[in-house]
Design an enzyme around this catalytic site. Sequence first.
Site, PDB file in Angstrom:
ATOM      1  N   GLN A 190     -25.263 -39.141  55.315  1.00 53.95           N
ATOM      2  CA  GLN A 190     -26.083 -38.010  54.923  1.00 53.95           C
ATOM      3  C   GLN A 190     -26.781 -37.446  56.153  1.00 53.95           C
ATOM      4  OE1 GLN A 190     -28.319 -40.154  51.904  1.00 53.95           O
ATOM      5  NE2 GLN A 190     -30.232 -39.868  53.042  1.00 53.95           N
ATOM      6  N   VAL A 191     -27.183 -36.180  56.056  1.00 48.04           N
ATOM      7  CA  VAL A 191     -27.704 -35.458  57.214  1.00 48.04           C
ATOM      8  C   VAL A 191     -29.160 -35.087  56.982  1.00 48.04           C
ATOM      9  CG1 VAL A 191     -27.391 -33.456  58.725  1.00 48.04           C
ATOM     10  CG2 VAL A 191     -25.399 -34.542  57.658  1.00 48.04           C
ATOM     11  N   ASP A 356      -9.879 -31.268  58.953  1.00 43.77           N
ATOM     12  CA  ASP A 356     -10.532 -31.035  57.674  1.00 43.77           C
ATOM     13  C   ASP A 356     -11.234 -29.674  57.648  1.00 43.77           C
ATOM     14  OD1 ASP A 356     -11.252 -31.711  55.104  1.00 43.77           O
ATOM     15  OD2 ASP A 356     -13.044 -32.826  55.687  1.00 43.77           O
TER      16      ASP A 356
END
Length: 579
Positions: A190-191, A356
Amino acid sequence: MRRIMKIFSFRSVASICVITTGTGLAFQASNSNSKFVSSSSDTHSASLDFEEKFRTAVYGFRRSSRAISTISLVVLDYKYSLHGLVEDSEEYRLKLSEVHLRSAKRLLKLCQVNKGFYVKAGQFAASLRQTPNEYSSILSSLQDQSSTPQAVPCPFKDIKGVLINNLGSDISAMFLSLDEQPIAAASIAQVHRAILKSNQEVAIKVQYPGLMQHVKIDTTVMSFLSRTISWLFPDYRFDWLVSEFEKTILSELGVAFLSPLALRVRLGLSTLDFMQEARNAEGTSENFKKNNLVKIPQVYWEFTTRQVLTMEFCEGHKVDDIEFMKQSGIEPSKVAKALVEVFAEMIFVHGFVHGDPHPGNILVSLDSLNDGFTLVLLDHGIYKQLDEEFRLNYCRLWKAMITLDTDKILQLGEWFGVPKYSKYFPLIFTGRSFDSTSAIGMGMSNEEKRNLKQELKLLKMEDISSFMESLPSDFLTVLRTDALLRSIMRKLGVSQRVRILTYAKFALHGSSPKLNPATDAIVKVAYFRLKTCLSYLHLRLILAGIEALPSFQKFMHFMYSLCKRFFHAMKNIQMLSFP
């Protein structure tokens, strides 16, 4: 009645398999991981006691049993819904489409409930060109975070523990501020938004504690399921798909490419490595240092470790946000052209490909220069360094497809290991049949479509599986990247002809000798640049001729009809004049 009893007996067997296999795989994965965890920097799993092992096993059992039960239902649905139907019949195709749709919805629900690694798998499957339309349309929603639940954020106290263990005990000495609420929660990390002591705004990507056990469990279950499906449906060989997905995700986690068996062994030995993602970002930044339209967030190495990645925070909107572009006065066609040029250069020239490129990883940022915008590339975890010989032959393949050089296409099909299926390359990439006379990017004529439809009816799932298994890994990478780019361009309302012509341009550039202006003679560099430009001009002239041919044929047909009517009229006048 007998058929119903069979279904129930199969469900009973499936339930037993779920319980035994789910439990076994969960304990196997958690135990095998704990053997090697001492070599990992993941301190959360550094000394698992029995209680933690048991908790991990229970967690793995719940996820794996959910996956196995879902796949069991999918298998039963295919097995019994299609039983007794003639494979080439219209009834079979309609029923198959219905089963595809039901199965895709089941898998979407599985990915949304299990989240994490399963979302990655769903995104990977949705991006593949060979995935049935029912699956790609349903699973593609996993690419869009606005319509898909994100991963449940990890409590900040656990994230803080990872930061302290990686960066030091005094976080306040490193950051002026650190937002405890994450701005993004994905499958492996997570950021959080933060401000350094230098007043630089940064995005800190923090790996989830205990991630390695979960990855080990999920890949073990996926491998088991792929082998089971291959055993139940010999024509549906999915081993290549799982193997490619493992390579892709382990690339993001910083694990070297090995054989499928070695991958599973190595997974227990390896640490997750954000250092590799940072190196990928800097490599791409170096490749595009002269391109002002591309922005790669700067890496702050002093705050980057295997589990923590700190990069410059960049504002922007998703690359398919047309409403934002309209409000900002940005032309979507220019964004699409810039995007496809960036990835064409990656594939055909550098051979170092972002694996991606879904809309969430590409931002459009306002810029007073460069047509009013800059493309910001995020998430550099999944990259593929193409083999140099493959890159050159892929360039040659595109040139051959543009000019419809059928002999060259067949020759390259031999090199790629798919001589039997090489005639489908133009169809896959350009939307034209092998012997098409249609203009580039304009699709096929109705007659060509009818002929192709009859030909494709003869193909079986075994042929498709054989084709995918035979392709080099690099080919699967460019197929997936191309599929994601196509999807974005469709959303931006841009013709695929733009993509095809851009690919042709960079394929010519990529097949030219690589020269360094700093070391090679100026005359030599200028000569090869001029040669490349002339080759592209020649290619455009060929394309112009091909595209003008139908109009020229219509014009000649019109002139022929006109002349015919004229001579017929003259003949009638002569007959009237001389009775």
